[in-house]
Design an enzyme around this catalytic site. Structure first.
Site, short mmCIF file in Angstrom:
data_model
loop_
_atom_site.label_atom_id
_atom_site.label_comp_id
_atom_site.label_asym_id
_atom_site.label_seq_id
_atom_site.Cartn_x
_atom_site.Cartn_y
_atom_site.Cartn_z
N ASP A 11 11.09 -2.96 -27.28
CA ASP A 11 10.86 -2.00 -28.35
C ASP A 11 9.91 -2.69 -29.32
O ASP A 11 10.26 -3.70 -29.94
CB ASP A 11 12.20 -1.68 -29.02
CG ASP A 11 12.06 -0.81 -30.27
OD1 ASP A 11 10.92 -0.60 -30.74
OD2 ASP A 11 13.10 -0.36 -30.80
N TYR A 90 7.70 2.46 -36.88
CA TYR A 90 8.96 1.95 -37.40
C TYR A 90 9.49 0.76 -36.59
O TYR A 90 9.65 0.84 -35.39
CB TYR A 90 10.02 3.07 -37.46
CG TYR A 90 11.15 2.58 -38.30
CD1 TYR A 90 10.97 2.42 -39.66
CD2 TYR A 90 12.33 2.17 -37.72
CE1 TYR A 90 11.97 1.87 -40.45
CE2 TYR A 90 13.33 1.63 -38.49
CZ TYR A 90 13.14 1.48 -39.86
OH TYR A 90 14.12 0.91 -40.62
N LYS A 132 19.27 3.39 -26.43
CA LYS A 132 20.45 3.52 -27.30
C LYS A 132 21.74 3.16 -26.58
O LYS A 132 22.78 3.79 -26.76
CB LYS A 132 20.56 4.92 -27.91
CG LYS A 132 19.31 5.37 -28.66
CD LYS A 132 19.09 4.63 -29.97
CE LYS A 132 17.84 5.13 -30.68
NZ LYS A 132 16.61 4.41 -30.23
N TYR A 228 22.09 -8.04 -35.98
CA TYR A 228 21.78 -6.79 -35.30
C TYR A 228 20.28 -6.56 -35.22
O TYR A 228 19.60 -6.54 -36.23
CB TYR A 228 22.44 -5.60 -36.02
CG TYR A 228 22.20 -4.34 -35.25
CD1 TYR A 228 22.80 -4.16 -34.00
CD2 TYR A 228 21.35 -3.36 -35.71
CE1 TYR A 228 22.55 -3.03 -33.25
CE2 TYR A 228 21.10 -2.22 -34.97
CZ TYR A 228 21.71 -2.07 -33.74
OH TYR A 228 21.45 -0.95 -33.00
N LYS A 231 20.07 -2.11 -30.04
CA LYS A 231 20.78 -2.27 -28.77
C LYS A 231 19.80 -2.73 -27.71
O LYS A 231 18.59 -2.76 -27.94
CB LYS A 231 21.44 -0.95 -28.38
CG LYS A 231 22.82 -0.77 -28.98
CD LYS A 231 23.86 -1.66 -28.33
CE LYS A 231 25.14 -1.64 -29.16
NZ LYS A 231 26.03 -2.75 -28.88
N ARG A 265 23.04 3.36 -34.71
CA ARG A 265 23.19 2.00 -35.24
C ARG A 265 23.86 1.06 -34.23
O ARG A 265 24.48 0.06 -34.61
CB ARG A 265 23.96 2.02 -36.57
CG ARG A 265 23.19 2.77 -37.63
CD ARG A 265 23.89 2.93 -38.95
NE ARG A 265 23.10 3.85 -39.79
CZ ARG A 265 22.04 3.48 -40.52
NH1 ARG A 265 21.70 2.22 -40.57
NH2 ARG A 265 21.37 4.37 -41.21
N TYR A 347 28.45 -7.47 -34.61
CA TYR A 347 27.03 -7.67 -34.31
C TYR A 347 26.16 -6.57 -34.88
O TYR A 347 25.03 -6.38 -34.48
CB TYR A 347 26.85 -7.81 -32.79
CG TYR A 347 27.58 -9.02 -32.29
CD1 TYR A 347 27.01 -10.28 -32.42
CD2 TYR A 347 28.85 -8.91 -31.78
CE1 TYR A 347 27.70 -11.41 -32.03
CE2 TYR A 347 29.56 -10.03 -31.38
CZ TYR A 347 28.98 -11.27 -31.51
OH TYR A 347 29.67 -12.39 -31.13
C1 F6R Z 1 20.26 2.20 -32.42
C2 F6R Z 1 19.06 2.47 -33.21
C3 F6R Z 1 19.16 3.36 -34.40
C4 F6R Z 1 19.14 2.57 -35.69
C5 F6R Z 1 19.28 3.47 -36.94
C6 F6R Z 1 19.16 2.71 -38.24
O1 F6R Z 1 19.97 1.36 -31.37
O2 F6R Z 1 18.01 1.95 -32.95
O3 F6R Z 1 20.29 4.20 -34.33
O4 F6R Z 1 20.14 1.60 -35.69
O5 F6R Z 1 18.28 4.47 -36.93
O6 F6R Z 1 17.97 2.03 -38.23
P1 F6R Z 1 17.44 1.11 -39.43
O7 F6R Z 1 18.55 0.18 -39.78
O8 F6R Z 1 16.25 0.45 -38.84
O9 F6R Z 1 17.10 2.06 -40.56
MG MG Z 2 15.50 1.46 -28.05
MG MG Z 3 13.66 0.78 -32.37
#
Ligand code: F6R
Ligand code: MG
Ligand code: MG
Length: 368
Positions: A11, A90, A132, A228, A231, A265, A347
């Site tokens: 990613d 992002y 995910k 973290y 995933k 998340r 984690y």
């Molecule tokens: C799960 C994933 C998303 C992010 C969520 C929060 O693998 O990538 O669910 O965890 O969108 O993202 P941040 O913390 O980057 O705002």
């Molecule tokens: Mg991914």
């Molecule tokens: Mg990502």
């Protein structure tokens, strides 16, 4: 001559949020990887996208863990990251944990599944790619594909598969591995692979000749980075037909959805939805977790494909069931078992919240 099939994924930035990848980023990655063909590093390459992850499917003759091939993938992801950063995608470069390449992408962030084999008279392979979720998502389907005769008729009917398969299982916390044989050690095997938060299947071999049948990416980013970082969004290669399970036997477990860890998340349980390439864009509550299946015929080391194998109305019912399962789980909100148990939440970003509150705990009941 032996051929190597290497699938390396990462990613390197999402469009929009963590839902998919911008085509300009994909094109840069493709350009660098294609250049590796001209430079003689690889024979062929095909690019897959699932959610916010990009996978390079590469063929070559340099064997598994080739530093040339790993470096090519690393550079493709690095250059893709530059485009991703410029466009302020992002989490640009999120999976590239190291500054510079050092011999092998394993441990540096990207996920890797590789296998080396003599190309058969006809060499069909299926590459699964999920977003995910975590590598343990493959435990249940690999068990059904290679050990469950209710799923794979060939285990009963085809003499070349009748002896069974060997499962190579690893404890992700210690790195210790064990090889277990199916069917004779089935119950021992299930002791481990049923514990999906700890044990993952790394590879499967045909028992009669120890020929490689499947290989999975097994890295856990959070364990590498100690925090973290998303995933692990795993990949899995499975060889099909003539002594291996048929394409339809390989896809069959996905017609009956089950629950995996990941989703929002990386902290929730959710159904793994089999989707066509164009629907590999997890949006609802950042999910539900998705999986695509890319079929290839490998011909003289060249990749003919991909064929979008879940682009089939026969999987519509599974998709509908996944939506029903998602509704039921979402009703639980932030409560377990939709939310993962505390050991898994260690984690995520949750410990930072707990840190602030830890001094407010007072003994209210003595432990006996
Ligand atoms: C799960 C994933 C998303 C992010 C969520 C929060 O693998 O990538 O669910 O965890 O969108 O993202 P941040 O913390 O980057 O705002
Ligand atoms: Mg991914
Ligand atoms: Mg990502």
């Amino acid at each position: 001559m032996k051929l190597t099939l290497s699938v390396i994924k990462a990613d390197i930035g999402g469009f929009v949020g963590h839902s998919s990848v911008h085509k300009e980023v994909v094109e840069k990655v493709r350009e660098v990887a294609e250049d590796g063909k001209d430079r003689g590093i690889i024979r062929d390459v095909s690019i897959l996208v699932c959610g916010d992850d990009i996978a390079l499917v590469m063929t070559h003759t340099k064997g598994v863990d080739s530093s040339d091939v790993h470096e090519l993938a690393w550079n493709a992801f690095k250059e893709g990251t530059e485009v991703s950063k410029k466009m302020k995608m992002y989490g640009a470069g999120q999976d590239l944990l190291a500054d510079a390449f050092s011999g092998n992408v394993k441990g540096m962030g990207p996920g890797v599944a590789e296998m080396e084999f003599e190309e058969r008279k006809s060499e069909p392979v299926v590459i699964f790619f999920a977003d995910k979720t975590a590598p343990s998502a493959w435990n249940l389907p690999l068990y059904e594909i290679f050990a469950d005769p209710m799923n794979t008729a060939g285990l009963v009917i085809d003499p070349s598969m009748h002896e069974g398969f060997i499962f190579d299982v690893m404890d992700v916390y210690t790195g210790m591995g064990i090889r277990l044989k199916a069917p004779e050690e089935l119950y021992d095997l299930l002791v481990f692979i049923g514990a999906t938060s700890r044990y993952v299947i790394r590879a499967v071999y045909r028992k009669s000749d120890e020929e490689i049948a499947a290989s999975a990416s097994t890295q856990r980013l959070s364990l590498m980075a100690g925090r973290y970082v998303g995933k692990d969004d795993p990949v899995l290669i499975v060889r099909a037909q003539s002594g291996f399970p048929a394409v339809g036997e390989i896809l069959e477990p996905f017609a009956r959805p089950w629950l995996v860890e990941g989703w929002m998340r990386g902290s929730h349980t959710g159904p793994l939805m089999p989707v066509s390439f164009k629907n590999a864009k997890p949006t609802r509550f950042d999910g539900p977790p998705r999986v695509i299946a890319a079929g290839y015929q490998i011909t003289d080391g060249y990749l003919i494909g991909p064929s979008d194998l879940f682009d089939d109305p026969a999987f519509d019912e599974a998709r509908r069931q996944c939506n029903n399962m998602a509704d039921i789980l979402r009703r639980q909100g932030i409560f377990e078992p939709h939310r993962l148990p505390p050991e898994e939440m260690e984690y995520t970003t949750l410990p930072k919240v707990l840190e602030k509150l830890k001094d407010r705990f007072k003994l209210v009941e003595a432990k006996k």
